[in-house]
Write an enzyme that holds these catalytic residues in place. Structure first.
Site, PDB file in Angstrom:
ATOM      1  N   CYS A   1       4.810   5.094  15.321  1.00 41.22           N
ATOM      2  CA  CYS A   1       5.851   5.270  14.314  1.00 41.22           C
ATOM      3  C   CYS A   1       6.660   3.984  14.253  1.00 41.22           C
ATOM      4  O   CYS A   1       6.439   3.057  15.033  1.00 41.22           O
ATOM      5  CB  CYS A   1       6.707   6.489  14.603  1.00 41.22           C
ATOM      6  SG  CYS A   1       7.686   6.312  16.081  1.00 41.22           S
TER       7      CYS A   1
ATOM      8  N   GLN B   1      -7.494   0.122   3.747  1.00 42.03           N
ATOM      9  CA  GLN B   1      -8.181  -0.301   4.970  1.00 42.03           C
ATOM     10  C   GLN B   1      -9.618  -0.738   4.683  1.00 42.03           C
ATOM     11  O   GLN B   1     -10.159  -1.610   5.353  1.00 42.03           O
ATOM     12  CB  GLN B   1      -8.155   0.872   5.942  1.00 42.03           C
ATOM     13  CG  GLN B   1      -8.322   0.527   7.376  1.00 42.03           C
ATOM     14  CD  GLN B   1      -7.232  -0.370   7.930  1.00 42.03           C
ATOM     15  OE1 GLN B   1      -7.567  -1.398   8.521  1.00 42.03           O
ATOM     16  NE2 GLN B   1      -5.979  -0.035   7.747  1.00 42.03           N
TER      17      GLN B   1
ATOM     18  N   ALA C   1      -2.203  -6.265  -0.011  1.00 40.92           N
ATOM     19  CA  ALA C   1      -2.653  -7.645   0.200  1.00 40.92           C
ATOM     20  C   ALA C   1      -2.817  -8.020   1.668  1.00 40.92           C
ATOM     21  O   ALA C   1      -3.738  -8.753   2.034  1.00 40.92           O
ATOM     22  CB  ALA C   1      -1.657  -8.608  -0.461  1.00 40.92           C
ATOM     23  N   HIS C   2      -1.926  -7.504   2.535  1.00 40.71           N
ATOM     24  CA  HIS C   2      -1.917  -8.055   3.902  1.00 40.71           C
ATOM     25  C   HIS C   2      -3.085  -7.583   4.758  1.00 40.71           C
ATOM     26  O   HIS C   2      -3.286  -8.088   5.862  1.00 40.71           O
ATOM     27  CB  HIS C   2      -0.571  -7.827   4.588  1.00 40.71           C
ATOM     28  CG  HIS C   2      -0.276  -6.423   5.034  1.00 40.71           C
ATOM     29  ND1 HIS C   2      -0.396  -6.035   6.334  1.00 40.71           N
ATOM     30  CD2 HIS C   2       0.155  -5.340   4.360  1.00 40.71           C
ATOM     31  CE1 HIS C   2      -0.040  -4.760   6.458  1.00 40.71           C
ATOM     32  NE2 HIS C   2       0.297  -4.312   5.266  1.00 40.71           N
TER      33      HIS C   2
ATOM     34  N   THR D   1      11.464  -7.270 -10.900  1.00 42.57           N
ATOM     35  CA  THR D   1      11.001  -8.643 -11.096  1.00 42.57           C
ATOM     36  C   THR D   1       9.752  -8.899 -10.255  1.00 42.57           C
ATOM     37  O   THR D   1       9.705  -8.531  -9.081  1.00 42.57           O
ATOM     38  CB  THR D   1      12.126  -9.629 -10.689  1.00 42.57           C
ATOM     39  OG1 THR D   1      13.255  -9.351 -11.515  1.00 42.57           O
ATOM     40  CG2 THR D   1      11.702 -11.073 -10.863  1.00 42.57           C
TER      41      THR D   1
ATOM     42  N   GLY E   1       0.816  -1.210   0.000  1.00 42.42           N
ATOM     43  CA  GLY E   1       0.000   0.000   0.000  1.00 42.42           C
ATOM     44  C   GLY E   1       0.853   1.265   0.000  1.00 42.42           C
ATOM     45  O   GLY E   1       0.512   2.258  -0.656  1.00 42.42           O
TER      46      GLY E   1
ATOM     47  N   ASN F   1      -7.778   4.403   8.614  1.00 47.14           N
ATOM     48  CA  ASN F   1      -7.198   3.226   9.255  1.00 47.14           C
ATOM     49  C   ASN F   1      -7.276   3.268  10.775  1.00 47.14           C
ATOM     50  O   ASN F   1      -7.310   2.231  11.421  1.00 47.14           O
ATOM     51  CB  ASN F   1      -5.740   3.044   8.843  1.00 47.14           C
ATOM     52  CG  ASN F   1      -4.970   4.330   8.866  1.00 47.14           C
ATOM     53  OD1 ASN F   1      -5.325   5.301   8.186  1.00 47.14           O
ATOM     54  ND2 ASN F   1      -3.915   4.383   9.647  1.00 47.14           N
TER      55      ASN F   1
HETATM   56  N1  PLP Z   1      -2.799   3.059   3.732  1.00 44.14           N
HETATM   57  C1  PLP Z   1      -3.539   2.683   4.786  1.00 44.14           C
HETATM   58  C2  PLP Z   1      -4.881   3.309   4.996  1.00 44.14           C
HETATM   59  C3  PLP Z   1      -3.057   1.734   5.680  1.00 44.14           C
HETATM   60  O1  PLP Z   1      -3.803   1.372   6.732  1.00 44.14           O
HETATM   61  C4  PLP Z   1      -1.770   1.172   5.447  1.00 44.14           C
HETATM   62  C5  PLP Z   1      -1.192   0.193   6.397  1.00 44.14           C
HETATM   63  O2  PLP Z   1      -1.344   0.324   7.594  1.00 44.14           O
HETATM   64  C6  PLP Z   1      -1.047   1.579   4.314  1.00 44.14           C
HETATM   65  C7  PLP Z   1      -1.597   2.525   3.474  1.00 44.14           C
HETATM   66  C8  PLP Z   1       0.306   1.016   4.001  1.00 44.14           C
HETATM   67  O3  PLP Z   1       0.176  -0.262   3.411  1.00 44.14           O
HETATM   68  P1  PLP Z   1       1.406  -1.292   3.435  1.00 44.14           P
HETATM   69  O4  PLP Z   1       1.524  -1.762   4.861  1.00 44.14           O
HETATM   70  O5  PLP Z   1       1.005  -2.383   2.505  1.00 44.14           O
HETATM   71  O6  PLP Z   1       2.607  -0.553   2.976  1.00 44.14           O
END
Ligand code: PLP
Length: 397
Positions: free
Chosen positions: A343, A197, A218-219, A255, A77, A167
């Site tokens: 953080c 989120q 994905a996670h 890759t 993300g 989030n």
């Molecule tokens: N954007 C939002 C709203 C998120 O909650 C998060 C992860 O906490 C991210 C972006 C970042 O995603 P990633 O952990 O896959 O880098």
């Protein structure tokens, strides 16, 4: 309950990450073994990997209501958000022109930080010229203020980014109304949404229908960490931030993580198929948790109205309690939750989301995010209630 080695814990931190789904592990396994090819090559082993990537791209596009050619695979993300911001500004804010960038004040730092960096000229090396930047405030309930948004949009606005759902507190943003304002007041702007989120609970094809750029990871949907996607709707263009072998139609070199991409596609498909049931099931569990805690712990404050937040989010403040102390007690007694803002060092800072909602730094320090997900059961909720109630009682004078 979630097994973590010997101990069994109640895991209420799905907004941070969800456990990898068994079907996802199964789908990924062959790519960590004999299907090991590099999807950019030409022989049969490479072609097999490429086929898997392209099938996954079709599945991801299907769930996101996009064309497969519009899907750009990324490392997650954060990269998808950075690519949306920098990639768009590098395309539209060339040197010699001043372009506007706008986002809500409660965006994830993966959007806020690149926007701020571009505004202070720190992204000039990427070919980004002068950028004016506005962070748009939110209501006390954590929803973007549409009047303030309308005021900062204009013919020079190049990029607007408003997340699908927050989030930390989980508030769902009025994307359709945002899109309407952007199209009317900033006709050349690209509209980006961070749907990372929201992905387990909000229909992503509808989201894509309103936007030019959509980020997912994905996670957060029971897939692996380190893989995500940015949808770039035609005819929008982005300038690549990672240059090299020209993968992803020259938009993101590197890759392919074939196993990760296959895992993400599987997770998104599963989420899409079960979304209707899960929204109802998880919301009922969240209500059970929130009702029990609000009833048993005097003065508990819910940060946003439940009707405005994602089904899995339960964001509460317990006045008089320090969130770090409470999290330690919960962890000791087998309940994993979070402050919602931390953080990389793990230190908890006052949440920029709560501050934007008008909560004082001291009050923000008593906030805890419980986030439920596909593994959460009634037994988890009931155990968590017992643990939280006794931990708060211990900490309150
Ligand atoms: N954007 C939002 C709203 C998120 O909650 C998060 C992860 O906490 C991210 C972006 C970042 O995603 P990633 O952990 O896959 O880098």
């Amino acid at each position: 309950m979630t097994g973590t080695g010997a101990a069994s814990v109640v895991y209420l931190d799905h907004a941070a990450t969800s456990p990898v789904r068994p079907e996802v592990r199964e789908a990924m396994a062959p790519f960590a073994a004999d299907r090991f090819g590099n999807a950019s090559g030409s022989h049969r082993i490479a072609r097999d990997a490429r086929l898997a990537v392209e099938e996954a791209r079709e599945q991801v596009a299907d769930v996101l209501g996009a064309d497969p050619a519009e899907v750009v695979f990324t490392s997650g993300g954060t990269e998808a958000d950075n690519l949306a911001v920098y990639g768009t500004l590098a395309d539209r804010a060339r040197s010699g022109e001043t372009a506007g960038a706008v986002c809500s004040a409660i965006e994830h730092s993966a959007v806020l930080e690149p926007m701020r960096a571009a505004a202070r000229g720190a992204a000039a090396v990427l070919g980004i010229g002068a950028v004016t930047f506005h962070e748009v405030g939110v209501s006390g309930d954590g929803v973007i203020d549409l009047e303030l948004l309308a005021r900062v949009l204009g013919p020079h606005t190049a990029l607007v980014s408003v997340m699908t759902a927050n989030n930390e507190v989980g508030t769902i943003q009025p994307l359709e109304a945002v899109a309407d304002l952007v199209r009317r007041h900033a006709p050349v702007a690209a509209l980006h949404t961070d749907a990372v989120q929201a992905a387990p609970y909000v229909d992503l094809a509808t989201v894509t229908g309103h936007c030019d750029l959509v980020s997912v990871s994905a996670h957060k949907v029971g897939g692996p960490k380190g893989v995500g996607a940015l949808v770039v709707r035609a005819p929008n263009q982005i300038v690549a931030m990672l240059r090299g072998g020209g993968q992803e139609r020259e938009r993101r070199s590197g890759t392919h993580d074939v196993a990760g991409i296959v895992g993400m596609a599987t997770a998104l498909r599963l989420v899409d198929e079960s979304r209707g049931r899960e929204v109802t099931r998880v919301a009922a569990l969240r209500d059970r948790l929130a009702d029990a805690l609000c009833c048993a712990i005097p003065n508990t404050i819910e940060s946003a109205p439940r009707s405005d937040v994602l089904p899995g989010h339960c964001h509460l403040r317990f006045p008089g309690v320090e969130q770090e102390e409470l999290l330690v007690l919960l962890d000791r007694d087998g309940v994993c939750a979070s402050a919602g803002s931390a953080c990389a060092s793990g230190a908890i800072e006052p949440s920029h989301v709560l501050l934007a909602m008008g909560v004082s730094p001291a009050a923000a320090g008593s906030a805890i995010r419980f986030s439920l997900g596909y593994t959460t059961t009634e037994a988890d909720v009931d155990q968590a209630v017992d643990v939280v109630v006794s931990a708060v009682a211990r900490l309150r004078p």
